[in-house]
Write a protein that holds these residues in place. Structure first.
Motif, PDB file in Angstrom:
ATOM      1  N   GLY A 104       0.814  -1.211   0.000  1.00 16.29           N
ATOM      2  CA  GLY A 104       0.000   0.000   0.000  1.00 16.29           C
ATOM      3  C   GLY A 104       0.843   1.255   0.000  1.00 16.29           C
ATOM      4  N   LEU A 161      -6.100  -0.872   3.709  1.00 17.80           N
ATOM      5  CA  LEU A 161      -7.285  -1.342   4.436  1.00 17.80           C
ATOM      6  C   LEU A 161      -7.158  -2.815   4.790  1.00 17.80           C
ATOM      7  N   ALA A 162      -6.625  -3.607   3.858  1.00 16.44           N
ATOM      8  CA  ALA A 162      -6.429  -5.033   4.139  1.00 16.44           C
ATOM      9  C   ALA A 162      -5.431  -5.222   5.270  1.00 16.44           C
ATOM     10  N   VAL A 175      -5.951   4.401  -5.275  1.00 20.36           N
ATOM     11  CA  VAL A 175      -7.020   3.418  -5.078  1.00 20.36           C
ATOM     12  C   VAL A 175      -6.422   2.086  -4.625  1.00 20.36           C
ATOM     13  N   GLU A 176      -5.368   1.645  -5.310  1.00 18.44           N
ATOM     14  CA  GLU A 176      -4.695   0.413  -4.905  1.00 18.44           C
ATOM     15  C   GLU A 176      -4.034   0.584  -3.542  1.00 18.44           C
ATOM     16  N   TYR A 188       2.393   1.764  -3.462  1.00 17.87           N
ATOM     17  CA  TYR A 188       1.429   2.330  -4.408  1.00 17.87           C
ATOM     18  C   TYR A 188       1.173   3.807  -4.108  1.00 17.87           C
ATOM     19  N   GLU A 244      -5.077   2.431  -1.075  1.00 19.31           N
ATOM     20  CA  GLU A 244      -6.127   2.305  -0.063  1.00 19.31           C
ATOM     21  C   GLU A 244      -6.538   0.844   0.124  1.00 19.31           C
ATOM     22  N   ARG A 245      -6.668   0.121  -0.977  1.00 19.92           N
ATOM     23  CA  ARG A 245      -7.105  -1.281  -0.893  1.00 19.92           C
ATOM     24  C   ARG A 245      -6.150  -2.109  -0.045  1.00 19.92           C
ATOM     25  N   PHE A 246      -4.852  -1.965  -0.297  1.00 16.74           N
ATOM     26  CA  PHE A 246      -3.880  -2.764   0.452  1.00 16.74           C
ATOM     27  C   PHE A 246      -3.740  -2.282   1.896  1.00 16.74           C
TER      28      PHE A 246
END
Length: 396
Positions: free
Chosen positions: A107, A128-129, A121-122, A110, A124-126
């Motif tokens: 994250g 959050l995970a 966007v990527e 990125y 944030e995705r990682f």
């Protein structure tokens, strides 16, 4: 179960017997933990000259054998040398193997465009995970992402508040920096007003100003504002009317699904059944403070099996009192059969959180256990050396 070759090697490392450690670890063959530890010995020069190339070679072998930690270490090593694309590949491998820190680093890469085209966007995705997997550092990173790339001070405040609660010192400074940005947002933005009120009241010691903002959001039905204002009112000793209103606000927030509102209702409830109702809601919402409280109240009602489950949940979350309670309950057979391995596990686990309170109790039960049972408890607790000391001590 007897100690494996890897565990005997780890035990030798903890005793600083490095030659014996290497012999045991090398005999472990393709155990990825053993290969990783051999790499760490080479990298740190423990019992042998520092050998960075050997360290990386062993890390690669361990990662290929399935070690998430080795893959993460390789990602970090290559990032330190600015080999970002290679670093990202290893972090991806670590993430595939379940390493939450690797998710966070992907994250970050990125977000900053290291080794890959920047993509918030990527990122944030990682991140959050990673946060969902328990990596507390990800909360601060998410705050940074929303504050400086997404230009969303409300979401930034939410994540920085979480990071501050998790112990991040830099998050406090970031919250202070967000105040003027939150003030600039439209007056009708309920979430912005609530975040600003929480920051002022609880973090910048501007209690009255924060309470005034929270009052407006409370009127608009914001559960976080309701719970936050209730905290302020409940702390005003000598104002019974405020305390009464605080409980009303806690209930309103809890009924809207707020875990901390439910927790405060459960703590304050005199009726044990009502207390259990609210504390169970808080526990199921993931409020860690509720675990021991719920277990205690369930115990009062003789609901021992569920009580033990919540003591164990709290113990797994690092709660000292829950660790001690779980150990004693397993020792005495409350909430289930006697299980001395689990009892010793939690007594020894107290060492992981800096408490020696369980050692005296541990000595009382090891005489009833086999060496293998003691070692198994040490394995579960991550305290192999402490367990082995108990094995040796009971023989003397």
């Amino acid at each position: 179960m007897a100690l494996t070759a890897y565990e005997q090697g780890l035990l030798a490392v903890q005793r600083r017997e490095f030659a014996a450690a290497r012999e045991q670890l090398e005999s472990a063959g393709d155990d990825p933990r053993a290969v990783l530890l051999l790499g760490q010995l080479a990298g740190e020069g423990l019992g042998e000259p520092v050998d960075a190339a050997k360290k990386l070679s062993l890390y690669e072998r361990a990662a290929e054998l399935g070690s998430a930690e080795a893959a993460y270490n390789l990602g970090a090593a290559h990032a330190n040398e600015q080999r970002y694309k290679v670093s990202l590949d290893w972090y991806r491998r670590g993430a595939e193997l379940g390493q939450s820190g690797a998710l966070r680093m992907i994250g970050v890469m990125y977000a900053t465009g290291q080794g890959v085209e920047a993509d918030d966007v990527e990122a944030e995705r990682f991140l959050l995970a990673a946060a969902a997997s328990g990596d507390h550092l990800a909360s601060f990173d998410l705050g940074t992402l929303f504050a400086y790339q997404r230009q969303d001070p409300v979401m930034a405040a939410q994540w920085f508040l979480r990071a501050a609660k998790e112990g991040s010192a830099p998050a406090w400074r970031e919250l202070e920096l967000l105040v003027p940005r939150l003030r600039e947002l439209p007056a009708g933005d309920t979430r912005a007003r609530t975040m600003l009120g929480v920051i002022l009241a609880f973090h910048l010691d501007e209690r009255d100003a924060g309470a005034e903002l929270l009052e407006v959001s409370v009127a608009e039905g914001d559960p976080e504002a309701q719970r936050s204002l209730a905290f302020l009112l409940h702390d005003n000793a000598g104002l019974p009317d405020d305390k009464a209103r605080a409980m009303v606000l806690f209930r309103t927030a809890a009924e809207a699904g707020d875990g901390y509102g439910a927790y405060n209702l459960g703590v304050a409830a005199s009726d044990p059944h009502e207390a259990v109702r609210w504390l169970r809601q808080a526990a199921e919402a993931g409020v860690p403070e509720s675990y021991p409280q719920l277990a205690d109240r369930l115990s009062e009602l003789d609901v021992d099996e569920e009580a033990l489950r919540w003591y164990v949940r709290g113990a797994e979350d690092g709660h000292k009192e829950c660790m001690f309670a779980a150990a004693c309950w397993y020792r005495d057979g409350f909430g289930g059969p006697v299980d001395l391995v689990q009892a010793l596990r939690w007594y020894l686990s107290l060492l992981e959180v800096g408490s020696g309170d369980g050692i005296h109790e541990a000595h009382k039960i090891v005489s009833k256990m086999t060496d293998d049972q003691i070692h198994e408890a040490g394995r579960l607790a991550g305290q192999i050396l402490a367990a082995d000391v108990l094995v040796v001590s009971r023989r003397t």
